[in-house]
Each structure stands twice: as structure tokens, then as C-alpha cells.
Design an enzyme around this catalytic site. Structure first.
Site, PDB file in Angstrom:
ATOM      1  N   ASN A  34       0.862  -1.185   0.000  1.00 34.30           N
ATOM      2  CA  ASN A  34       0.000   0.000   0.000  1.00 34.30           C
ATOM      3  C   ASN A  34       0.892   1.227   0.000  1.00 34.30           C
ATOM      4  O   ASN A  34       2.015   1.178   0.500  1.00 34.30           O
ATOM      5  CB  ASN A  34      -0.854   0.033   1.274  1.00 34.30           C
TER       6      ASN A  34
HETATM    7  N1  CTP Z   1      -4.864  -2.532   9.503  1.00 33.25           N
HETATM    8  C1  CTP Z   1      -4.098  -3.519  10.132  1.00 33.25           C
HETATM    9  N2  CTP Z   1      -3.843  -4.687   9.488  1.00 33.25           N
HETATM   10  C2  CTP Z   1      -4.328  -4.920   8.257  1.00 33.25           C
HETATM   11  C3  CTP Z   1      -5.098  -3.929   7.599  1.00 33.25           C
HETATM   12  C4  CTP Z   1      -5.350  -2.744   8.248  1.00 33.25           C
HETATM   13  O1  CTP Z   1      -3.658  -3.304  11.266  1.00 33.25           O
HETATM   14  N3  CTP Z   1      -4.075  -6.078   7.662  1.00 33.25           N
HETATM   15  C5  CTP Z   1      -5.162  -1.301  10.231  1.00 33.25           C
HETATM   16  C6  CTP Z   1      -4.511  -0.050   9.664  1.00 33.25           C
HETATM   17  O2  CTP Z   1      -3.264   0.167  10.261  1.00 33.25           O
HETATM   18  C7  CTP Z   1      -5.523   1.012  10.055  1.00 33.25           C
HETATM   19  C8  CTP Z   1      -6.856   0.282  10.006  1.00 33.25           C
HETATM   20  O3  CTP Z   1      -6.559  -1.101  10.131  1.00 33.25           O
HETATM   21  O4  CTP Z   1      -5.341   1.433  11.391  1.00 33.25           O
HETATM   22  C9  CTP Z   1      -7.670   0.517   8.778  1.00 33.25           C
HETATM   23  O5  CTP Z   1      -6.923   0.253   7.620  1.00 33.25           O
HETATM   24  P1  CTP Z   1      -7.611   0.415   6.203  1.00 33.25           P
HETATM   25  O6  CTP Z   1      -6.668  -0.029   5.134  1.00 33.25           O
HETATM   26  O7  CTP Z   1      -8.219   1.771   6.110  1.00 33.25           O
HETATM   27  O8  CTP Z   1      -8.837  -0.623   6.353  1.00 33.25           O
HETATM   28  P2  CTP Z   1      -9.028  -2.112   5.909  1.00 33.25           P
HETATM   29  O9  CTP Z   1      -9.671  -2.831   7.051  1.00 33.25           O
HETATM   30  O10 CTP Z   1      -7.769  -2.711   5.405  1.00 33.25           O
HETATM   31  O11 CTP Z   1     -10.109  -2.017   4.757  1.00 33.25           O
HETATM   32  P3  CTP Z   1      -9.965  -1.407   3.256  1.00 33.25           P
HETATM   33  O12 CTP Z   1      -8.493  -1.258   2.928  1.00 33.25           O
HETATM   34  O13 CTP Z   1     -10.655  -2.396   2.394  1.00 33.25           O
HETATM   35  O14 CTP Z   1     -10.682  -0.070   3.311  1.00 33.25           O
HETATM   36 CA    CA Z   2      -6.447  -1.766   3.770  1.00 37.42          CA
END
Ligand code: CTP
Ligand code: CA
Length: 226
Positions: A34
Site C-alpha cells: 500500500n
Molecule cells: N490494519 C491492520 N492490518 C491490516 C489492515 C489494516 O492493522 N491487515 C489497520 C490499519 O493500520 C488502520 C486500520 O486497520 O489502522 C484501517 O486500515 P484500512 O486499510 O483503512 O482498512 P481495511 O480494514 O484494510 O479495509 P480497506 O483497505 O478495504 O478499506
Molecule cells: Ca487496507
């Protein structure tokens, strides 16, 4: 000595911060990731240390110096990040600012570079990475009293963040608009919304990432004290 308690509201507290991206290797030269500069997460670690906390920063690959006075653990993959986070507990506050790669190649990367052979890429099955934030927020034993997540969104930011806070079980979400117009990715500024578990939203003006970090640290110190 001579410091007023108000200057160091996190004295005696342990704070854990994740920052940066994770890299999920495809082969020795390619990876899935990412976007993340690590600037916001590193600024939070620095601000927590300045507020008197003992800080562990678990960081993916970034081109940033280690923040002063912070114990830094460098990792590459999501699974390594989860392991390092678990090893860094207990903590009073955990802030998950990392942009963890959502998926990794199902096939473990080998030591040999995959060569293009002119027939196009072979299909690459992916598997979902562990959710580090949700894992820690839902720990039956040893859950940090205050678990803060981030949400990077490109549209209906607050709505998505409200869903995320419920899904992940954290106490607070710092949501930011990372659409191109926002210019957050890699940039110096951030416009964030603080979303509480009860759904209440506080929106901050566009601020430098260091100022967002200082305000966030003051905010969570207040929550912990109250
Ligand atoms: N996060 C995490 N571990 C993962 C994915 C996300 O700890 N495998 C944490 C990120 O550090 C952040 C939060 O979850 O604090 C949200 O991350 P985000 O990428 O916005 O959400 P996702 O749950 O991954 O959903 P999406 O990317 O589909 O929006
Ligand atoms: Ca994510």
C-alpha cells in the site's frame, strides 16, 4: 525534573505505534504494497515520546530517520509486523497508523527472480493478510486500554470509518481522505476526522502531520486520564 505534568501527560505510559507500508514479496525484486510514507505514524511516535511515553515504533520500509527517543523495530511484511506488535505488548495506548498490505501472494517468494517469458504473467493467487489492528483490539487478555486505528478512504470517509470502528473493535478511528484532491499521500498535511466508538465525530482543520500527531497525543492522553 522541573517539567510540569502538563508538558509530559504520558509520563510512565507505554505507547505502541505502527507506521509505514508493509511489503509482501513476490520474488526477490518485486512486491505488493500500500502507499505510505510513514510520516504520520512516525510523527505520532515522536509526539508520544515528547509527551513522556516509552514508545515502541514498529515500522515497515520507509525512507525516514528514526524519531528521537523511540525504540524502533523494523519489519517488512504484515505477518512480521503482527509478530513485532505482539512482542511489544503490553501497552497503555496502541496506535495503528501503518498502511498494511491487505493481500500477499499465496505462494511464498522464492530466492529466484521470476522471468518474463513472453507468454504474459502467470496468474498470482493472493491471500488476505492478518488484520493487526483487529487482532490487538480483540485480544481477550492484554488488550491495550486505548486502541486507535486509522482509516484511509477516498469517499464517504466518515461513513466508512464508522463501519470500520465497529468491525475492528477499536476505541477511536482517525479517518483521512486520501483521494487525489486530498493530497495526503506522502504530503506534509492531513485533514482528519476523529470518530469515536459511539459514532461521534470531531473534524480537525487541515494541519501539518506533526500538528495532527501532537493533537492526537494530547487527545488520547486526555482519554486515558479521564
Ligand atoms: N490494519 C491492520 N492490518 C491490516 C489492515 C489494516 O492493522 N491487515 C489497520 C490499519 O493500520 C488502520 C486500520 O486497520 O489502522 C484501517 O486500515 P484500512 O486499510 O483503512 O482498512 P481495511 O480494514 O484494510 O479495509 P480497506 O483497505 O478495504 O478499506
Ligand atoms: Ca487496507
Amino acid at each position: 525534573l522541573g517539567q510540569q505534568a502538563g508538558d509530559r501527560p504520558l509520563a510512565g505510559r507505554r505507547v505502541l505505534v505502527t507506521s509505514g507500508p508493509t511489503h509482501e514479496p513476490i520474488d526477490p525484486v518485486r512486491y505488493i504494497a500500500n502507499r505510505s510514507s510513514g510520516r504520520q505514524g512516525h510523527a505520532i511516535a515522536a509526539a508520544a515520546a515528547a509527551a513522556g511515553a516509552a514508545v515502541t515504533l514498529v515500522s515497515g520500509p520507509v525512507a525516514l530517520p528514526d524519531p528521537p527517543g523511540v525504540a524502533v523495530v523494523r519489519v517488512e511484511t504484515a505477518r512480521q509486523m503482527l509478530e513485532a506488535v505482539e512482542a511489544a505488548l503490553p501497552a497503555d495506548i496502541a496506535v495503528f497508523a501503518a498502511a498494511v498490505a491487505d493481500w500477499r501472494p499465496e505462494q511464498e517468494a522464492g530466492s529466484k527472480k521470476i522471468k518474463k517469458d513472453g507468454t504474459g504473467p502467470a496468474p498470482m493467487p493472493l491471500v488476505e493478510n492478518p488484520d493487526i489492528l483487529a487482532t490487538i483490539a480483540r485480544l481477550p487478555v492484554g488488550r491495550p486500554p486505548l486502541v486507535v486505528g486509522f482509516a484511509a478512504e477516498t469517499d464517504t470517509v466518515v461513513e466508512h470509518a464508522r463501519a470500520k470502528i465497529a468491525r475492528k473493535g477499536c476505541d477511536l478511528i482517525v479517518a483521512n481522505d486520501v483521494s487525489a484532491e486530498g493530497g495526503v499521500m506522502g504530503g506534509a498535511d492531513n485533514t482528519v476526522h476523529l470518530i469515536r466508538r459511539d459514532g461521534a465525530v470531531e473534524t480537525w482543520p487541515r494541519l501539518g502531520k506533526e500538528e495532527v500527531a501532537r493533537r492526537l497525543v494530547a487527545h488520547v492522553a486526555g482519554l486515558l486520564a479521564g
